[in-house]
Design a protein around this motif. Structure first.
Motif, PDB file in Angstrom:
ATOM      1  N   PRO A 161      34.073  39.239  47.438  1.00 19.55           N
ATOM      2  CA  PRO A 161      34.205  38.029  48.228  1.00 19.55           C
ATOM      3  C   PRO A 161      34.683  36.844  47.534  1.00 19.55           C
ATOM      4  N   SER A 162      34.962  37.043  46.482  1.00 22.73           N
ATOM      5  CA  SER A 162      35.175  35.678  45.553  1.00 22.73           C
ATOM      6  C   SER A 162      36.376  34.885  45.983  1.00 22.73           C
ATOM      7  N   GLY A 163      37.515  35.618  46.341  1.00 23.90           N
ATOM      8  CA  GLY A 163      38.740  35.068  46.636  1.00 23.90           C
ATOM      9  C   GLY A 163      38.411  34.160  47.904  1.00 23.90           C
ATOM     10  N   PHE A 164      37.684  34.773  48.922  1.00 21.92           N
ATOM     11  CA  PHE A 164      37.462  33.910  50.184  1.00 21.92           C
ATOM     12  C   PHE A 164      36.658  32.587  50.002  1.00 21.92           C
ATOM     13  N   VAL A 165      35.717  32.760  48.941  1.00 23.80           N
ATOM     14  CA  VAL A 165      34.898  31.452  48.651  1.00 23.80           C
ATOM     15  C   VAL A 165      35.874  30.349  48.064  1.00 23.80           C
ATOM     16  N   ALA A 166      36.888  30.840  47.087  1.00 24.12           N
ATOM     17  CA  ALA A 166      37.780  30.093  46.288  1.00 24.12           C
ATOM     18  C   ALA A 166      38.621  29.672  47.474  1.00 24.12           C
TER      19      ALA A 166
ATOM     20  N   MET B  73      45.442  49.588  40.707  1.00 25.95           N
ATOM     21  CA  MET B  73      46.306  48.490  41.196  1.00 25.95           C
ATOM     22  C   MET B  73      45.775  47.029  41.459  1.00 25.95           C
ATOM     23  N   ALA B  74      44.471  47.064  41.934  1.00 26.27           N
ATOM     24  CA  ALA B  74      43.941  45.890  42.102  1.00 26.27           C
ATOM     25  C   ALA B  74      43.704  45.260  40.643  1.00 26.27           C
ATOM     26  N   MET B  75      43.221  45.927  39.810  1.00 30.34           N
ATOM     27  CA  MET B  75      43.058  45.273  38.308  1.00 30.34           C
ATOM     28  C   MET B  75      44.251  44.899  37.746  1.00 30.34           C
ATOM     29  N   TRP B  76      45.398  45.467  37.950  1.00 28.24           N
ATOM     30  CA  TRP B  76      46.623  45.088  37.265  1.00 28.24           C
ATOM     31  C   TRP B  76      47.004  43.746  38.206  1.00 28.24           C
ATOM     32  N   MET B  77      46.918  43.524  39.460  1.00 31.96           N
ATOM     33  CA  MET B  77      47.196  42.360  40.290  1.00 31.96           C
ATOM     34  C   MET B  77      46.144  41.178  39.500  1.00 31.96           C
ATOM     35  N   ALA B  78      44.867  41.585  39.364  1.00 29.23           N
ATOM     36  CA  ALA B  78      44.223  40.465  38.571  1.00 29.23           C
ATOM     37  C   ALA B  78      44.487  40.099  37.409  1.00 29.23           C
ATOM     38  N   ALA B  79      44.993  40.983  36.622  1.00 28.32           N
ATOM     39  CA  ALA B  79      45.194  40.459  35.179  1.00 28.32           C
ATOM     40  C   ALA B  79      46.542  39.824  34.980  1.00 28.32           C
ATOM     41  N   ILE B  80      47.280  40.175  35.778  1.00 27.38           N
ATOM     42  CA  ILE B  80      48.805  39.697  35.950  1.00 27.38           C
ATOM     43  C   ILE B  80      48.790  38.304  36.703  1.00 27.38           C
ATOM     44  N   VAL B  81      48.150  38.193  37.847  1.00 28.04           N
ATOM     45  CA  VAL B  81      48.332  36.949  38.899  1.00 28.04           C
ATOM     46  C   VAL B  81      47.235  35.966  38.412  1.00 28.04           C
ATOM     47  N   ALA B  82      46.087  36.444  38.271  1.00 27.19           N
ATOM     48  CA  ALA B  82      45.054  35.364  37.751  1.00 27.19           C
ATOM     49  C   ALA B  82      45.477  34.156  36.918  1.00 27.19           C
ATOM     50  N   PRO B  83      46.114  34.660  35.584  1.00 22.28           N
ATOM     51  CA  PRO B  83      46.540  33.448  34.889  1.00 22.28           C
ATOM     52  C   PRO B  83      47.821  32.763  35.544  1.00 22.28           C
TER      53      PRO B  83
ATOM     54  N   ILE C 166      49.531  32.737  46.154  1.00 18.92           N
ATOM     55  CA  ILE C 166      49.002  33.576  45.119  1.00 18.92           C
ATOM     56  C   ILE C 166      47.458  33.719  45.562  1.00 18.92           C
ATOM     57  N   ALA C 167      46.813  32.851  45.902  1.00 18.29           N
ATOM     58  CA  ALA C 167      45.223  32.907  46.281  1.00 18.29           C
ATOM     59  C   ALA C 167      45.196  33.978  47.487  1.00 18.29           C
ATOM     60  N   ALA C 168      46.064  34.363  48.341  1.00 19.03           N
ATOM     61  CA  ALA C 168      45.940  35.376  49.094  1.00 19.03           C
ATOM     62  C   ALA C 168      45.921  36.589  48.585  1.00 19.03           C
ATOM     63  N   TYR C 169      47.066  36.653  47.579  1.00 19.64           N
ATOM     64  CA  TYR C 169      47.230  38.154  47.000  1.00 19.64           C
ATOM     65  C   TYR C 169      45.868  38.378  45.978  1.00 19.64           C
ATOM     66  N   LEU C 170      45.642  37.338  45.376  1.00 20.79           N
ATOM     67  CA  LEU C 170      44.322  37.499  44.530  1.00 20.79           C
ATOM     68  C   LEU C 170      43.217  37.640  45.443  1.00 20.79           C
ATOM     69  N   THR C 171      42.932  37.348  46.391  1.00 27.38           N
ATOM     70  CA  THR C 171      41.826  37.583  47.524  1.00 27.38           C
ATOM     71  C   THR C 171      41.940  39.099  47.818  1.00 27.38           C
ATOM     72  N   THR C 172      43.112  39.408  48.505  1.00 30.02           N
ATOM     73  CA  THR C 172      43.290  40.722  48.592  1.00 30.02           C
ATOM     74  C   THR C 172      42.911  41.784  47.364  1.00 30.02           C
ATOM     75  N   ALA C 173      43.598  41.305  46.122  1.00 25.88           N
ATOM     76  CA  ALA C 173      43.165  42.135  44.797  1.00 25.88           C
ATOM     77  C   ALA C 173      41.651  42.548  44.763  1.00 25.88           C
ATOM     78  N   PHE C 174      41.164  41.424  44.876  1.00 30.83           N
ATOM     79  CA  PHE C 174      39.596  41.592  44.426  1.00 30.83           C
ATOM     80  C   PHE C 174      38.661  42.304  45.526  1.00 30.83           C
ATOM     81  N   VAL C 175      39.389  42.217  47.022  1.00 27.72           N
ATOM     82  CA  VAL C 175      38.718  43.187  48.026  1.00 27.72           C
ATOM     83  C   VAL C 175      39.152  44.567  47.844  1.00 27.72           C
ATOM     84  N   VAL C 176      40.358  44.848  47.414  1.00 28.55           N
ATOM     85  CA  VAL C 176      40.551  46.146  47.217  1.00 28.55           C
ATOM     86  C   VAL C 176      39.919  46.755  45.986  1.00 28.55           C
ATOM     87  N   GLY C 177      39.656  45.898  44.927  1.00 26.81           N
ATOM     88  CA  GLY C 177      39.202  46.074  43.551  1.00 26.81           C
ATOM     89  C   GLY C 177      37.695  46.492  44.008  1.00 26.81           C
ATOM     90  N   ALA C 178      37.112  45.723  44.925  1.00 25.98           N
ATOM     91  CA  ALA C 178      35.546  45.878  44.991  1.00 25.98           C
ATOM     92  C   ALA C 178      35.400  47.226  45.914  1.00 25.98           C
TER      93      ALA C 178
END
Length: 470
Positions: free
Chosen positions: A368-373, A224-234, A191-203
């Motif tokens: 870059p937040s996903g990489f830091v996390a 698409m990236a924001m859908w992933m962030a909204a669904i997967v982050a919680p 899930i962390a990998a998916y969120l990392t990619t989502a925020f890179v794509v979103g950026a």
């Protein structure tokens, strides 16, 4: 530079340095491979060329990131022989086969279909090309499965015995592979990998929306990236909570360090939000805390007792300050991701997802937040396991090779120089690729001459004029 460090500390710094460089690339490529599969599947379903254009855009970036991940991963394996030969000798009967399975399954699968995915669109049918993309994505997940199984076994070892010469030998492979922390770590990491990619794509999407480079392509990837962030982050927050409860059960000392609990709390432990761990005085200075909330989170009971580091010998404590702060960085970024996801849902509801510049700026900053996390999470995991390499059974001090500190220092300096040059150049190239999203094509004109100044071609206006010249 390293005169005051012994060989063990230098070997740990070297492995931490190389694994930190390595983990950011698989964390990105795991999510990006699945994103490519989704893009190609949407193109085959909807026949909308924007998905194919985005696929071609991101597959080049994936190829570079995948290559750097492979190279950085190979370097790490050599350190098991150079710096950690005692660990390799003792844990090799268990760890060696698991690493071999990763190569035989995941790496071969990825390598076999990667060429088809990257270069085979015009050479194979669309169905086979989509299958190749799915296999690359599946291969990245299998790779994560084996690597997380190895790491989880080192955290919560099971299914083994120790022979007469002190080696860990397998007794039950099912218990080794599916050790107590494995399902939680695998879920949390993927899930962390998916969120990392989502925020890179979103950026990247936000960057091009702010610059009005390619509104349709940028808007599609951003949505698409924001859908992933909204669904997967919680979901990630819930998975992290379950992972924390599992860690409390099997590695309670790590949780004590994460929470900053130097003292035991027999009638409910506070949740320390911020503070400065003072390992000499065994307390957290300037602590900002909420009474009893830690017991509620970890035990689901406000008054549940929680043991502290005062129950652990000093030489068995992990470095508390590092674990304390890395854990808070990871959690803070997780909630920031959730905040961006919720903000995107609000903008989507208002119909301003593609126009709200505050959202775009927030998404760009969170790129870059996903990489830091991920790095913070791995620091929490690995430093929190100290002083063991195999938790509760093999000390880090007993795992090091008989090697002199200057030799480790020399190779560490070489790694630092080469890594920053090679991977710095690769990262710069990836950023250049991300900044070059092709502009949206102009609308097609009807057949006929292009209208120029002072001329109104009849075929373009529908007026055919007289018969002059005939």
């Amino acid at each position: 530079m390293f005169d005051n460090f012994d060989a063990q500390i230098l070997a740990r710094i070297q492995f931490a340095f190389t694994v930190s460089f390595h983990i950011i690339f698989p964390a990105f490529s795991i999510g990006l491979a699945s994103f490519l599969a989704v893009l190609e599947g949407l193109y085959l379903w909807k026949k909308d060329k924007v998905y194919l254009e985005l696929f071609d855009f991101w597959k080049t970036i994936f190829a570079v990131a995948f290559g750097m991940g492979v190279v950085s991963g190979i370097v790490m394996s050599y350190q098991f022989g150079t710096n950690w030969s005692v660990f390799s000798d003792k844990a090799g009967p268990v760890i060696g086969p698991l690493m071999g399975y990763e190569v035989l399954t995941a790496f071969f699968l990825e390598a076999g279909f990667l060429g088809v995915m990257l270069f085979g669109r015009n050479r194979v049918g669309p169905g086979l090309h989509f299958f190749a993309t799915l296999m690359v994505a599946f291969g990245t997940l299998i790779s994560a499965t084996w690597i997380l199984s190895v790491n989880s076994w080192m955290q919560t070892p099971d299914g083994f015995a120790i022979n007469d010469v002190g080696q860990f030998v397998p007794v039950d492979w099912w218990k080794i592979v599916f050790n107590p922390s494995f399902p939680y770590r695998l879920t949390h990491m993927v899930i962390a990998a998916y969120l990392t990619t989502a925020f890179v794509v979103g950026a990247v999407g936000a960057w091009h929306l702010l610059r009005h480079t390619a509104p349709r392509r940028a808007g599609t990837m951003f949505s698409m990236a924001m859908w992933m962030a909204a669904i997967v982050a919680p979901i990630q927050i819930m998975a992290g909570d379950a992972h924390g409860l599992n860690t409390l059960e099997h590695q309670p000392v790590k949780v004590m360090a994460m929470e900053g609990h130097f003292d035991s709390h027999p009638d409910g432990a506070p949740l320390i939000l911020f503070g400065i761990p003072n390992t000499e005085e065994k307390r957290v200075d300037y602590a900002i805390q909420i009474p009893k909330l830690s017991s509620l989170i970890l035990k689901h009971d406000l008054n549940a007792p929680l043991a502290g580091l005062d129950t652990i010998p000093d030489d068995k404590e992990p470095p508390v300050a590092i674990v304390f702060w890395s854990f808070r960085i990871m959690v803070a970024i997780g909630f920031a991701m959730l905040g961006v996801g919720v903000f995107s849902l609000y903008c989507r509801w208002r119909g301003t997802l593609h126009e709200n510049r505050w959202l775009h700026r927030a998404a760009l900053m969170m790129g870059p937040s996903g990489f830091v996390a991920v790095l913070a999470g791995w620091i929490t995991t690995e430093v929190g396991r100290q002083p063991y390499t195999i938790y509760g059974h093999l000390l880090t001090a007993d795992s090091i090779s008989p090697i002199a500190a200057p030799a480790v220092a020399a190779s560490l300096i070489a790694f630092i120089v080469v890594y920053f040059i090679v991977f710095g150049a690769g990262t710069f190239y990836i950023l250049r690729l991300m900044a070059r999203l092709p502009r949206d094509p102009m609308p097609d004109l009807d057949d006929g001459p292009i209208r120029t100044s002072g001329i109104t071609p009849a075929a373009q206006t529908g007026h055919h004029g007289g018969q002059h010249g005939h």
